[in-house]
Design a protein around this motif. Structure first.
Motif, mmCIF file in Angstrom:
data_model
loop_
_atom_site.group_PDB
_atom_site.id
_atom_site.type_symbol
_atom_site.label_atom_id
_atom_site.label_comp_id
_atom_site.label_asym_id
_atom_site.label_seq_id
_atom_site.Cartn_x
_atom_site.Cartn_y
_atom_site.Cartn_z
ATOM 1 N N ALA A 233 0.834 -1.204 0.000
ATOM 2 C CA ALA A 233 0.000 0.000 0.000
ATOM 3 C C ALA A 233 0.868 1.253 0.000
ATOM 4 O O ALA A 233 0.518 2.264 -0.626
ATOM 5 N N TYR A 234 2.007 1.192 0.687
ATOM 6 C CA TYR A 234 2.913 2.347 0.746
ATOM 7 C C TYR A 234 3.469 2.658 -0.643
ATOM 8 O O TYR A 234 3.434 3.813 -1.092
ATOM 9 N N ILE A 235 3.991 1.631 -1.342
ATOM 10 C CA ILE A 235 4.559 1.832 -2.674
ATOM 11 C C ILE A 235 3.480 2.301 -3.645
ATOM 12 O O ILE A 235 3.705 3.209 -4.456
ATOM 13 N N ASP A 236 2.288 1.698 -3.555
ATOM 14 C CA ASP A 236 1.173 2.147 -4.405
ATOM 15 C C ASP A 236 0.887 3.626 -4.175
ATOM 16 O O ASP A 236 0.680 4.390 -5.124
ATOM 17 N N GLY A 237 0.885 4.038 -2.909
ATOM 18 C CA GLY A 237 0.585 5.423 -2.569
ATOM 19 C C GLY A 237 1.629 6.385 -3.086
ATOM 20 O O GLY A 237 1.300 7.447 -3.635
ATOM 21 N N VAL A 238 2.907 6.014 -2.927
ATOM 22 C CA VAL A 238 4.006 6.882 -3.402
ATOM 23 C C VAL A 238 3.922 7.065 -4.906
ATOM 24 O O VAL A 238 3.986 8.191 -5.422
ATOM 25 N N ILE A 239 3.762 5.967 -5.638
ATOM 26 C CA ILE A 239 3.727 6.059 -7.101
ATOM 27 C C ILE A 239 2.475 6.798 -7.567
ATOM 28 O O ILE A 239 2.528 7.577 -8.524
#
Length: 481
Positions: A233-239
């Motif tokens: 979820a963190y990587i999805d949010g950053v991108i």
């Protein structure tokens, strides 16, 4: 037509690409891969071309709009044609047309692919594949202007022909300095995203490649499952955040640097762009809530796919082809819309749609009030008749190419959703479409003819059609300087 100056600038550009190819060659050397030789061979050829064409300046150095369009159109073709060779020589993509398709998709930041097994690519080849996004995102010519000594009089026609949007403005009086400012902001955002992705557990290599693809709004990943591979979820949010940021007009970032906050925040295109994103995210979240059973998970996947499609990045974390029809139709509509002018995103551009909407509204008012004097304004500036005419002609050409390309691709006898969305996604530089070119599929099944049609669509979409229409005009080449 100053043909000698055209060949001179193209020669310099070939030399620049030859030097750029040394970067993936170094990556291959770092990982002790044989594929590095393929980059060195092509680099040597390109540097030789530079010595033949790009060293001696012609006596007449002046170029105008027609030369600018010709140089831009030919430059993107040549960079793609030579950039495809390392894929073929290394054996990563044995067939040249497939390699050309992949390279055009890279430089135009489309992200469509013919590869079925991405993770088996050598590191150097995978790096080059994503690096083409980063170079093409801000523009091949803008990149060359930044690192060469091309004078300002000749640089501006190139920038106008390449920078996406109804109008191309200089941030500062000098076009070459404008190119440096643009790439400075571009580099800074890419570096910041790389750091954030590494903080989420990505390796430096993975973070760098995904930052390249996000910055160029291209969407190439070194994973078969794209960003969904990381299931974070963190990587999805950053991108998601950075895709939206790279879809914003870079002129606004310059205004922020100058601390002209009010001017930047009054930009109509920015708020329409963010409004479309917000409304689409809310609608799709509600529409897929029953699939994920949790509003936070539904919003996570909806927001990522919306940001990916409207900015024409093309990353995916979910197979939206399995979503309800409403969600798919919203995403298809966003493929038309695209990002902001002077961003790295593709599509028709939000600014053109604003102008189109205001021109329709103006015509309605004229019918109701024939004697009224009406003016179309965007961000307080009057939109001239030349800009209105260019927008209307651009939209007409866009629809015409969309129809003709779909007819040509239909020869392969795929279903309508596949053929139409394949053309739409390449012309808008999005990447994945729906049905057999959906987010978990690719373009490898199409014929050579269809792949060449897609290549034309990607190039025409990235350079906003006119450079390639002019290349086919005999009048462009008939006149002598």
């Amino acid at each position: 037509m100053n043909k000698r100056m055209i060949f001179y600038i193209l020669g310099k550009m070939m030399g620049v690409e030859g030097i750029v190819l040394l970067i993936p060659a170094f990556v291959s050397l770092l990982y002790q891969e044989k594929s590095g030789f393929s980059f060195l061979i092509v680099s040597a050829v390109l540097i030789l071309i530079y010595f033949v064409l790009g060293r001696k300046e012609p006596k007449s150095k002046r170029i105008y709009s027609k030369e600018g369009f010709a140089i831009v159109g030919l430059a993107w073709l040549l960079w793609s044609a030579f950039g495809a060779l390392p894929f073929v020589i290394s054996g990563s993509i044995p067939h040249y047309i497939d390699a050309f398709f992949e390279t055009v998709s890279g430089f135009t930041t489309t992200g469509s692919t013919i590869l079925t097994e991405i993770e088996i690519l050598p590191k150097g080849i995978a790096f080059w594949r994503s690096f083409t996004h980063w170079i093409g995102g801000m523009g091949v010519l803008v990149f060359v202007m930044m690192i060469t000594s091309l004078d300002d009089d000749n640089a501006m026609p190139l920038m106008r022909a390449e920078v996406p949007g109804p109008e191309a403005d200089k941030l500062v009086p000098k076009a070459r300095r404008t190119a440096k400012i643009l790439y400075g902001m571009y580099f800074a955002l890419t570096a910041v995203e790389t750091v954030f992705l590494m903080a989420g557990g990505m390796s430096f290599f993975d973070a760098l490649l995904h930052a390249f693809s996000t910055a160029g709004t291209g969407g190439f990943s070194n994973k078969n499952a794209s960003v969904g591979f990381f299931d974070s979820a963190y990587i999805d949010g950053v991108i998601t955040v950075f895709m939206i940021l790279f879809g914003i007009n870079f002129n606004l970032y310059f205004l922020f640097l100058l601390k002209e906050w009010k001017t930047a925040l009054k930009n109509e295109e920015l708020w329409v762009y963010l409004g479309i994103i917000g409304a689409s995210m809310a609608a799709i979240t509600g529409n897929i809530l029953h699939i994920y059973g949790n509003i936070f998970r539904a919003f996570r996947y909806a927001s990522f796919q919306v940001a990916s499609v409207i900015t024409t990045t093309g990353f995916c974390t979910a197979d939206y082809d399995r979503w309800p029809e409403l969600s798919k139709m919203i995403l298809m509509s966003l493929m038309f819309v695209g990002a902001c002018a002077s961003s790295t995103g593709g599509g028709i551009k939000v600014s053109r749609l604003i102008i189109l909407w205001k021109s329709v509204r103006q015509e309605v008012r004229k019918i109701l009030h024939p004697n009224a004097v009406t003016v179309i304004r965007v961000n307080g500036r009057k939109i001239g008749q030349d800009t209105l005419r260019n927008v209307n002609i651009y939209l007409a050409c866009y629809v015409l190419i969309l129809v003709v390309s779909t007819l040509l691709v239909s020869i392969d006898n795929f279903d309508f959703a596949t053929s139409f969305s394949g053309v739409l996604t390449t012309l808008s530089n999005v990447g994945p479409g729906i049905s057999q070119v959906g987010p978990v599929m690719n373009f490898h099944k199409f014929s050579v003819l269809s792949k060449l049609v897609f290549c034309f669509d990607m190039l025409a979409g990235r350079l906003e059609i006119f450079p390639y229409l002019l290349l086919f005009s005999p009048d462009l080449w008939r006149r002598r300087f």
